[in-house]
Each structure stands twice: as C-alpha cells, then as structure tokens.
Enzyme design. Structure first.
Site, short mmCIF file in Angstrom:
data_model
loop_
_atom_site.label_atom_id
_atom_site.label_comp_id
_atom_site.label_asym_id
_atom_site.label_seq_id
_atom_site.Cartn_x
_atom_site.Cartn_y
_atom_site.Cartn_z
CD GLU A 76 67.27 -20.34 -47.06
OE1 GLU A 76 67.15 -19.61 -48.06
OE2 GLU A 76 67.15 -19.92 -45.90
CD GLU A 97 71.37 -19.23 -43.75
OE1 GLU A 97 70.66 -18.24 -43.97
OE2 GLU A 97 71.78 -19.98 -44.65
#
Ligand code: GLA
Ligand code: ZN
Length: 683
Positions: A143, A304
């Site tokens: 991220e 995720e």
C-alpha cells in the site's frame, strides 16, 4: 485456475502450527497465500545476514498441500537496525514533523540509503526464489502512499522541476510566481509546500503532488526491474487501495506491473456504519479494473479481502453471516480473478491484534471459516468458468488524479469533496444495474455510449479535443459544475466556464454562487422527451418528474447562459431565478448534458434513468433495491452475477431461463427468491 487464498503470517506462530494451518487452508479450497510482506527483520535480522530457511520451510509445507505463494517485498516496514543508520530516511510529514519509528511506512521513497537497502533485500530474495516452484510472483512493498517533505525530497523536487520545465522563466510563468513576488532565480530556492509555508501557490502544490506520486512510481520501478531481471517467469503486482486512496496517480503506478491487486474492506473501524453501501466496494473494484487495459479494463486481484471485523484500537462491526462470501463474489462480479483474504488468523500481538482474520485468536474454525470454505467448494466447480471472462460496460466515469489534487489544494466549497461527489454520481448509476468502467480521462472512450465526468476540473486542449471527438461520433457526455475551470498548470482559464468545454456544452457559466452550508436553491426541471426509444419502467418514468427532495441544488450553482443548448432545469429561487441550471446540447451525432450544480445526491439519483436513457443504456436486469447485478462476458455468452446486499430475501423476476451455477446448475426461470445476502451466478 482461479486463485483463492489468504494472507498468512507464519512468523507470528510456532512452527508446529504451520502444517495444521496448511491443512486447514487446503480444506478451505485455498491454492495461494501471500507471505512475508512485513518480515524484513526475520529475513535480514542483521545487515547483510539473510535468513530464508524459515520461509523455505513454510513454502515446502504449503506446497505439500497444493498451495503456492505470492511473496511480498518487505520494504513497507523496515527493521529498527536499518532506520537507526540515518534519521534522514524517516519521512517528513506535511506539518514539517519527521515521522519516528514505531508503526510502518516511515521511509522517504527518495532517500538514497533507503533505496540501496530496499534493492539489496529485494535482490537477495529474488535470487533465492527465482526458480522456486512454489513461488508464483511478487507483491512489491505494501500500500504505497504518504507524501514526504524532507530535504532529500526538496532537492529531488528541484531536479524533477528542472526536467519538466525548460527554464526557470517557464516555471515562473506557469506558476504565476509574480503573484506575491515569488519569482524564483534558482531551482534551490523552490520550497516544498509544507504547512508552515501557509496556503501554497496552486501550481507549485499540484506539481509537488505529481512529484510525490512519481517518487513512488520510481521507487517501485527499482524493485520491478530487479524482479524482472532475476525472476522473468514471476508475476509482479502491488496492493493498491481502491478508489478511496488519492495521493498517487494510480494509472502510472499500475503501468510497470503485470496486474493490479487491491485491498477491499467494505466495513472497517474507520467507517463504522452498521450498513455497507455496496456501491462503495463496487466503485473500488471498477476503479482498480480501469487502471490497466483498454475498454473493460484488465481484471485484477483482491490481495486483501475482508474476512472478519477490522480493528486497531476499535473493533469494527463484524461481517454479518453471508457477507464475506457476498463481498468476495461482488469482487469477482466486478472483475476479480483472485480472492485472497486478510488474514488467516487474528494476531495476538501488535497494532492489529483486533484486525480479525478468518480464524480468531484461538484458531478454532468458526462461522467465518465455514463461509470461506463454502466458497472454496463452489469455486472448485465454477472457477474455471469464471476465469477468462471480462467486463464490457457501456458507461464510463472519468476520474482524474490531477482534479483530485487540485481540489485537495483548493476545496472550492466546504460542502464539496471530489471523491464524495464522484461517489454520489457513481452510486446513482450503479443503483440502475449498469456496468461501469472508471477510467482516466485520457483512456480510449470509443466503446462507450455514455461518459460521465463529474467536476472534470483540469482540461488540456488535447482532452477537450478527445471529448469533442467522442461526442461528435455519437457519445453522450455528462459534465457537472467545476468542470473546465483549470488548465494543466492549475491556473484558472481566461474564458467563460466550462472553459475549453463550453463549446461542447453549448452553454456557458455567466456567474456562480458558492452556497453556504445547508442552503438549497429550488430547481424547476423539465426533462425533454427522448427521441430514442424509452424503455424505462413506470416507476422510472415517474422519477423523470423529479421527486421534490431532489428538485434543488446544493453546494454550488452555476448560472448558465444557453448558446444553443436546450434548457432542462432552471433555478426557481435566488437572484438567478429563471436562469438555466441544467442544459442538454446536441453536438455532432452526440449530446452533452451540463449539470451546473454539485448536489444533492438525490438529484443525481433522480437524473440517472434519464441520463442512461439518453445514452441508450439498458439495465442488465431489473431487480429490487439493494440487489446488485453485474455481468462478465466471454465471446457472446455472459455470466450474470445477482447479489443480494440486503438482510432480507428478495424476489427476482428473470426474463428467461438460466442455469444457476452456484446451485448445481439448476434451471431457473420467472420468479426466484434470493435469500438474504445470497448470490446467484446465472448462465
Ligand atoms: C491494509 C494493509 C494490511 C493491514 C490491513 C488492515 O490493507 O495492507 O497490512 O494493515 O490494512 O489494517
Ligand atoms: Zn523525503
């Protein structure tokens, strides 16, 4: 093979447990795990001492159970020994404070020493795992995000500007530095837009946002290059953060990868509403699919996928029974080719000890395990059928990172936020069961019938020309207020708004009213009868005579003058009562709608059927509110995903006979009942 699996942190658990985990994963139908993206201190406990033995042992156990791995490069969370080397590697925040050790993402992406160490660990891992049969590919870092304002970045910004502008004279002209006497004589005089400098020059601030984004793209590329060189057979990706994240130009970040992956959390501690607005994850998926590829985008992975209540300090509302499976099928319906849950077992320690995974802390299988296992069983049958199918939307929404950043710098109105406005328009169309691409304005638009560009703030001559071409060829373009206001340097245009788009709109903004909070200005709306065949239901026809809660403007009122466009709505109040608010213009073979306001959301809900009808776009299937329909295609056949996001059973009327692939291929026709949070995949 459809990739189905979980994010696994074996380094958090005793080694004796690993075979049990692997067996339970295989029983759930998992064939892939992501490993090691936060394991730098275990992979390189001391500088230059690499330890891959433990990871080799994990891979061997997983591989015995038919599970392969995506390895994370561990650079999002450096070990203390590394950060102790030079405090200059810590990022400086916008408020001028340097981040300290203790969380993650503390590094500056431009710092040469951090880059060196990143390249070393990535090279060591890549050399070790290049030929490993259990390794499928790589996730770079984790991220990416957070702007840095440190001295290293300031210097790099100067170099970046020197590349972008032929001379300082050009830069001074582009930013209008004559304003407040900011004319720069030397590149080193140029500041970073930290808060202590006050509200910055908008041109400088936008360039800084672009530079910060480029810094991460460049940092990622260092790792991509190593992996491509060492591991040519492996796929390379990164886990993006959907529509909501807006500090990186994701189209650029996606360019160097094989595919986009992203992290989908429909319900977290940070947005603790009891209800999930299903259009929010839908927008995330559509945005991620649009980062790469032409029309329809490129299918993506969910790296995720939420599998339990999220929680750092708070514990979020847990997924209700059925929601984990429902959200995962929603992801697939929007183009996911892999579902990887976060995380396998809830950690007992660390910041995320309440971020629940499939298993709770005690590791006994419960309802969440049963639900992912049910889906694993289903995917064994239908995974192959889904694989290779793609989306084919007739509608596109244009989202622009330059616009997002320009509005971060100057919000225009406290009641306006570009992402929220975008989401409201998206939600209105999504509720009508039409597939949508969310793409960059520079994307190929030729396959769309309807293109919606909310608050398209910065417009270059090339973009204006592209949109003109799209409409001239028969497309329908929808613009909202604050479009065409700026040039690419983030300066306001010197013509009537919407600037370079005024010709297309067939109307111009003579004056505008930025409304105070809570103010509403009445609208009189008369939507013209469409000359295209109207195939709206009775309810939708009624909605054309806008319901009264939507017959108003909020936040912003453009006071329009028609230059040939048909007036669709007029203000009924204020000093501009009677003046046009919404217009419809014919241009070439197409049409342009200009909506001179930014809200309320109900206005877009009410306009949506009319806009879709203008574009000749049909809903995929007519279903009750709260049920979502999406379609994946292969050749001339499609799979219809019907997703009940409500807590009640819903009656659906099918126009023809289908087979429900999730119900052993049973034939279904006419009226069918979809249970609460149920899913059908119809072929
Ligand atoms: C992100 C991160 C994960 C984890 C989850 C939950 O998506 O990538 O490492 O932190 O959020 O907080
Ligand atoms: Zn920096």
């Amino acid at each position: 093979m459809f990739h189905y699996g979980v994010d696994y942190y074996p380094e958090h658990w005793p080694e004796e447990r690993w075979p049990v985990d692997a067996r339970m994963m295989a029983e759930a139908g998992f064939n892939v795990v992501r490993l090691a993206e936060f394991a730098w201190s275990k992979l390189e406990p001391e500088e230059g001492h690499f330890d891959f033995d433990w990871l080799d042992r994990v891979l061997a156990i997983l591989s015995d159970h038919g599970i392969r791995a995506i390895l994370g490069t561990p650079t999002a969370s450096p070990p203390p020994w590394l950060m102790a080397k030079d405090s200059g590697m810590f990022r400086v925040r916008e408020d001028g404070q340097r981040v300290t050790y203790g969380n993650r993402r503390e590094y500056c992406p431009n710092h040469p020493l951090y880059r060196d160490h990143s390249c070393r660990i990535v090279t060591a891992m890549a050399e070790h795992y290049a030929g490993h049969p259990a390794v499928l590919g790589w996730q770079i870092d984790n991220e990416f995000g957070d702007r840095c304002y440190c001295p290293v970045c300031r210097q790099a910004f100067g170099d970046w500007l020197a590349q972008r502008y032929a001379s300082l004279d050009d830069l001074n002209l582009a930013w209008g530095t004559i304003f407040w006497s900011h004319v720069y004589n030397d590149w080193v005089e140029i500041p970073t837009p930290v808060q202590t400098g006050g509200a910055p020059n908008p041109g400088l601030a936008l360039d800084y946002a672009r530079f910060c984004s480029d810094s991460y793209v460049e940092y990622q590329k260092l790792q991509v290059d190593i992996l491509r060189r060492q591991c040519p057979g492996h796929l390379v990706t990164h886990n993006f953060m959907g529509f909501r994240y807006d500090q990186i130009e994701y189209y650029n970040l996606a360019r160097d990868l094989d595919l986009v992956a992203w992290d989908n959390y429909p319900r977290t501690q940070w947005g603790m509403g009891a209800d999930v607005d299903a259009s929010a994850p839908a927008l995330g998926h559509d945005t991620m699919r649009g980062l790469r590829g032409g029309p329809g985008g490129q299918n993506f992975w969910v790296m995720e996928e939420q599998s339990g209540p999220g929680g750092w300090q708070m514990v979020s509302v847990p997924p209700r029974p059925g929601e984990i499976r429902l959200w995962a099928y929603q992801a697939i319906a929007h183009g996911a080719d892999a579902i990887i849950y976060f995380r396998w077992r809830t950690a007992r320690f660390g910041t995320e000890q309440y971020w629940h995974g499939i298993l709770d802390h005690h590791a006994q299988p419960g309802r969440r395990y049963a639900e992912v296992k049910q889906m694993g069983d289903e995917l064994k049958h239908i995974g192959e059928i889904i694989q290779g199918t793609r989306l084919r939307p007739a509608v596109a929404m244009l989202q622009d990172y330059d616009a997002r950043w320009a509005f971060q710098i100057q919000g225009n109105n406290p009641g306006f936020a570009y992402p929220r406005h975008f989401q409201e328009v998206y939600r209105a169309l999504h509720a009508r069961q039409v597939g949508m691409d969310v793409v960059s304005p520079m994307h190929d638009l030729s396959s769309y019938r309807l293109v919606v560009a909310p608050a398209l703030h910065l417009v270059s001559p090339a973009l204006a020309e592209k949109l003109e071409h799209f409409v001239a060829q028969g497309g329908v373009l929808v613009l909202t207020a604050r479009s065409g206001v700026k040039d690419p340097a983030n300066n306001v245009v010197n013509q009537y708004l919407p600037g370079l788009l005024a010709g297309l709109a067939g109307a111009h903004v003579e004056d505008y009213d930025s409304l105070p909070e809570g103010a509403r200005v009445g609208l009189e709306v008369e939507l013209p009868t469409l000359d295209r065949a109207l195939t709206l239901t009775f309810g939708e026809q009624a909605a054309l005579n806008l319901p009264c809660e939507s017959r108003c403007a909020t936040t912003w009122c453009d006071i329009l003058v028609s230059d040939g466009a048909q007036v669709v709505a007029r203000y009924s109040e204020e000093y501009y009562a009677g003046r046009p608010a919404i217009t419809l213009n014919s241009y070439g073979k197409g049409q342009v709608v200009y909506i001179g306001t930014l809200g309320p959301a109900a206005l877009f809900d009410a306009l949506a059927p009319w806009l879709l009808a203008l574009g000749g776009v049909q809903p995929v299937l007519r279903v009750p509110a709260g049920v979502e329909v999406a379609e994946r295609w292969q050749g001339e056949s499609s799979l219809l995903f019907v997703l009940n996001h409500t807590g009640q059973a819903q009656e659906i009327t099918l126009p023809r006979a289908y087979r429900d692939l999730l119900d052993t291929g049973k034939a279904v026709d006419g009226q069918v009942t979809l249970p609460a949070r149920g899913v059908m995949i119809l072929a």
